[in-house]
Design a protein around this motif. Structure first.
Motif, short mmCIF file in Angstrom:
data_model
loop_
_atom_site.label_atom_id
_atom_site.label_comp_id
_atom_site.label_asym_id
_atom_site.label_seq_id
_atom_site.Cartn_x
_atom_site.Cartn_y
_atom_site.Cartn_z
N UNK A 105 0.86 -1.19 0.00
CA UNK A 105 0.00 0.00 0.00
C UNK A 105 0.89 1.23 0.00
N UNK A 123 0.48 -10.81 4.09
CA UNK A 123 0.96 -10.78 2.71
C UNK A 123 1.75 -12.04 2.37
N UNK A 124 2.53 -12.53 3.36
CA UNK A 124 3.25 -13.78 3.15
C UNK A 124 3.41 -14.46 4.50
N UNK A 161 16.09 -4.59 8.61
CA UNK A 161 14.85 -5.33 8.91
C UNK A 161 13.72 -4.86 7.98
N UNK A 209 0.29 -1.63 13.43
CA UNK A 209 -0.22 -0.59 12.53
C UNK A 209 0.17 -0.87 11.08
N UNK A 210 1.34 -1.49 10.89
CA UNK A 210 1.79 -1.81 9.53
C UNK A 210 1.07 -3.04 8.96
N UNK A 211 0.28 -3.71 9.80
CA UNK A 211 -0.52 -4.82 9.30
C UNK A 211 -0.06 -6.20 9.73
N UNK A 212 0.99 -6.28 10.54
CA UNK A 212 1.42 -7.59 11.05
C UNK A 212 0.49 -8.01 12.19
N UNK A 239 20.61 -1.50 11.65
CA UNK A 239 19.95 -2.82 11.75
C UNK A 239 18.46 -2.70 11.42
N UNK A 270 5.11 -16.22 7.21
CA UNK A 270 6.52 -16.40 7.60
C UNK A 270 6.85 -17.85 7.93
N UNK A 303 3.84 -0.35 16.28
CA UNK A 303 4.25 -0.05 14.90
C UNK A 303 3.98 -1.26 14.01
N UNK A 339 18.97 -9.83 11.74
CA UNK A 339 19.18 -8.44 12.16
C UNK A 339 18.51 -8.21 13.50
N UNK A 340 19.19 -7.46 14.36
CA UNK A 340 18.69 -7.18 15.70
C UNK A 340 18.82 -5.70 16.01
N UNK A 368 9.88 -12.95 12.75
CA UNK A 368 9.89 -11.56 13.20
C UNK A 368 9.44 -11.58 14.65
N UNK A 383 3.77 6.38 16.80
CA UNK A 383 4.55 5.52 17.70
C UNK A 383 6.02 5.71 17.41
N UNK A 436 14.15 -6.17 18.81
CA UNK A 436 13.46 -6.77 17.66
C UNK A 436 14.46 -7.61 16.89
N UNK A 437 14.00 -8.76 16.41
CA UNK A 437 14.86 -9.65 15.63
C UNK A 437 14.12 -10.10 14.38
N UNK A 438 14.81 -10.01 13.27
CA UNK A 438 14.31 -10.59 12.02
C UNK A 438 15.27 -11.68 11.60
#
Lengths: 181, 181
Positions: free
Chosen positions: A42, B41-42, A91, B94-97, A87, B44, B91, B79-80, B51, A79, B62-64
């Protein structure tokens, strides 16, 4: 808090000199590097969202701003979290976001009475002055108008008026300068 | 660094008592709260990504983790970044996760020789012991096998063997216990 802000493209030297003579207090210099992200899923410019990593003097912060939910007060969810800027960028890229713009600026901040005055040197755009004052959340339209008038009264001393003010964000200006919008 | 890790579901009391008698050193307690996110969307779990926001004693991270790019060495991008766990969760939402699972555990950590031994009390699952040792990056299959044998030799003292070890992650165990996978 309600932030009233006026931005004008104007060389710094004369205004800064005069402000210091009037007793303005220097409160610091920030090297701000902003990276904006967008989504293939989006378009944030259309959904009125913003996703940004800001690095201020090397300290990172991520900010998400959501769609305005009230146009009069400009209330919108926001937020913020401290991050490691490098990093966190990796991500976001790994999750599929892409960099949509970058704004790098040096901001020298002064306070004078209840105004916060930022002398911004923006990469690729030049020198700007931002004057900001903060009203309480419940401020009504008349109070906001009065505050804006007060800022322009202050700027009038330097021959600047409402017609000189810029409402575009630095990001919009950078993207326009690069022919991207 | 190559991490060799064995996890077994077993009550703590006896092993901890014996380890302390053998000179194991207590190195701290961590309250770990992990929140896993997934994307509409996908998926994981299908793309082999992860994530996660982890809060350890109140400090957020946060870790990916990306798809493994080499199955033998399990090399995968990771990544951390430190974060404010509450704001970062907002966040991502709000982004849709969406939150796909949560693992809360208390980990008491001991070191004994070159082993790091974690006594995990996992919410909803019970008590586990994790024994970890670290090999250099270039470790070959034989070295890894030898290290695993050495860990099981150690665990054998408590009547535990390879058949007791668990390869499921705590997240998978929580989701299975909740009937979600």
């Amino acid at each position: 808090m309600y932030e009233v802000e006026v931005k004008i493209k104007v060389p710094h030297a004369e205004i800064k000199k005069d402000l210091i003579e009037c007793g303005a207090v220097f409160s610091g210099t920030e090297e701000q590097k902003d990276t904006y992200f967008n989504s293939h899923e989006r378009d944030f410019s259309k959904t009125d969202e913003a996703l940004r990593i800001r690095s201020v003097n090397g300290e990172g912060e991520i900010t998400y701003k959501g769609k305005k939910i009230d146009t009069i007060s400009k209330t919108r969810p926001e937020y913020n979290s401290p991050v490691d800027a490098g990093e966190m960028k990796e991500i976001l890229l790994a999750l599929g976001y892409f960099v949509s713009g970058a704004v790098n600026k040096r901001r020298e901040i002064y306070t004078w009475n209840d105004f916060i005055i930022g002398f911004d040197s923006v990469e690729g755009l030049g020198e700007f002055v931002e004057v900001e004052s903060n009203l309480r959340d419940a401020a009504d339209k008349t109070e906001i108008k009065n505050e804006i008038d007060r800022i322009f009264e202050f700027l009038g001393k330097y021959g600047l008026s409402e017609k000189d003010s810029i409402t575009d964000s630095y990001l919009e200006m950078v993207l326009k300068a690069e022919g991207l919008i």
